[in-house]
Design an enzyme around this catalytic site. Sequence first.
Site, PDB file in Angstrom:
ATOM      1  N   ALA A 170       0.835  -1.205   0.000  1.00 53.08           N
ATOM      2  CA  ALA A 170       0.000   0.000   0.000  1.00 53.08           C
ATOM      3  C   ALA A 170       0.868   1.254   0.000  1.00 53.08           C
ATOM      4  CB  ALA A 170      -0.926   0.010   1.225  1.00 53.08           C
ATOM      5  N   CYS A 171       0.457   2.216  -0.823  1.00 51.10           N
ATOM      6  CA  CYS A 171       1.108   3.533  -0.830  1.00 51.10           C
ATOM      7  C   CYS A 171       0.035   4.576  -1.057  1.00 51.10           C
ATOM      8  CB  CYS A 171       2.203   3.610  -1.898  1.00 51.10           C
ATOM      9  SG  CYS A 171       1.605   3.535  -3.591  1.00 51.10           S
ATOM     10  N   ASP A 172       0.423   5.818  -1.246  1.00 49.27           N
ATOM     11  CA  ASP A 172      -0.545   6.902  -1.378  1.00 49.27           C
ATOM     12  C   ASP A 172      -1.541   6.661  -2.505  1.00 49.27           C
ATOM     13  OD1 ASP A 172      -0.612   8.838   0.518  1.00 49.27           O
ATOM     14  OD2 ASP A 172       1.067   9.971  -0.272  1.00 49.27           O
ATOM     15  N   ILE A 191      -3.667   3.250   0.175  1.00 48.43           N
ATOM     16  CA  ILE A 191      -3.952   3.066   1.605  1.00 48.43           C
ATOM     17  C   ILE A 191      -5.428   3.356   1.896  1.00 48.43           C
ATOM     18  CG2 ILE A 191      -3.500   4.037   3.892  1.00 48.43           C
ATOM     19  CD1 ILE A 191      -0.606   4.302   3.149  1.00 48.43           C
TER      20      ILE A 191
END
Length: 512
Positions: free
Chosen positions: A424-426, A458
């Site tokens: 997960a990232c932005d 996220i």
Amino acid sequence: MTTTSPAVQQPGGFRVRVQKFGTFLSGMIMPNIAAFIAWGLITALFIDQGWVGNDGPVEAWRWADSAVLGGGTIGDVDYTGLVGPIINYLLPLLIAYTGGRMVYDVRGGVTGAVAAFGVIVGAEGTVMFLGAMIAGPLSALILKWFEKPWQDKIKPGFEMLVNNFSAGFIAFVTALASFFWLAPVMKWVTDLLGSAVGWLVDTQLLPLASIIVEPAKVLFLNNAINHGVFTPLGSEQSAETGKSLLFLIEANPGPGLGMLMALTVFGVGAARATAPGAAIIQFLGGIHEVYFPYVLAKPSLIVGLIAGGATGVLTNVIFQSGLVAPAAPGSIFAVLIQIAPGSHVGVILSVILAAAVTFIVCSLFLLASRKRDLAADGDAAFAAAIAQTESNKGKSSSTLSNLAASAAAPAAVATRRIESIVFACDAGMGSSAMGASVLRNKIKKAGIEGVSVTNQAIANLDGTADLVITQQQLTDRAKAQSPDSLHVSVDNFMNSPKYDEVVDMVRDQKES
């Protein structure tokens, strides 16, 4: 594999809130970047100063009409007629719809689009982006509150009637409110921001923005600045003048390239070994997140990034060059495609000079600390703990004992069977996709089956993932979004020793 302790989470509370705000802004802009690119191409080609001009296509159509149909003309075609409506109406409405849908699904999106139209018309389109980014989500939130009292209490058969009329009523009210009240406020705010940016440009002080932008990028706070200020103001400038240098303040790939090249030449250990590959991903692929861990591990490099970023901005100020639309992702290819007619020299020089200045400054810091770096090199987990401590505290640790204590944190233990792993990232793309690909290949080579490895934003975590892997700066938010999952923090999505630990843990579960 370690998770962030409560003592370390607290200092990052404000940072996490700003990250959430930036992620929400990014969530409204990023899905619609394709529309920005399309508008940028239309603008670059068909405005009077464009590469083709407004008359060129008309003559081509007339020639084709004469050749195929045997004569006659199809009349005048005003291709620039596309430029204004797209920038004034289509793009803001797409943003408002996306923001409303993020808050309250499709009906929230529809309500948000109607409310945003009130801002666009009420202020004659001068505040369309900032107004849409407020009116869209806010109207959807009002609809959500408005319907809460009778949620799940509507008699069967009346759901469509009640839902449509409640959404229509809120859209009606918020559109009028946007027209009469929000539009004047947003016009005042936009004029104020525009005047501030204009003053910085006139006084050639705009390069000072890099003092804020470059550290914000490394701390994943760039979305709030870029999508909240630069993209809206830059789009309005581009609509008026055909270009804006604001699009390049954050997206210029030169500083990141310069820093990674300095590490390639003068770095040590794993940083030097992985920097060339990271440079290709960052410069050509536009995934700037890939160089953030290097800065977190050695914060002094931020000085080189600031110097390079300021140099790039100053170059564009001197040459009065810019882009016609946002360069997203921040790849050199995206930058070249969006260069405004007549701005090629300035924009290309801004990338080259930014990279050169960053390389020189970062090289000086690397050379000055080379002996200490060589002496400290040797343990990847220890280096990762140093980066985590420095990033969470916002400063370098003064004693080796504190760093060693962080490195010796206990390993995470799986509390449920791991069958679903999510990076997960932005934005849920870019760096997380690369990390997922790396781990997926490791699991495949280990002969492990029945484990899915995916990537997502996220904000889209729903708690179903058994294991969530994030970069250190984003772990707090991921935990809040998916509290029941096992969380693993890494310093670098591309090359983390923790991937092998994850593979071993999953293999042990399969064999037990």
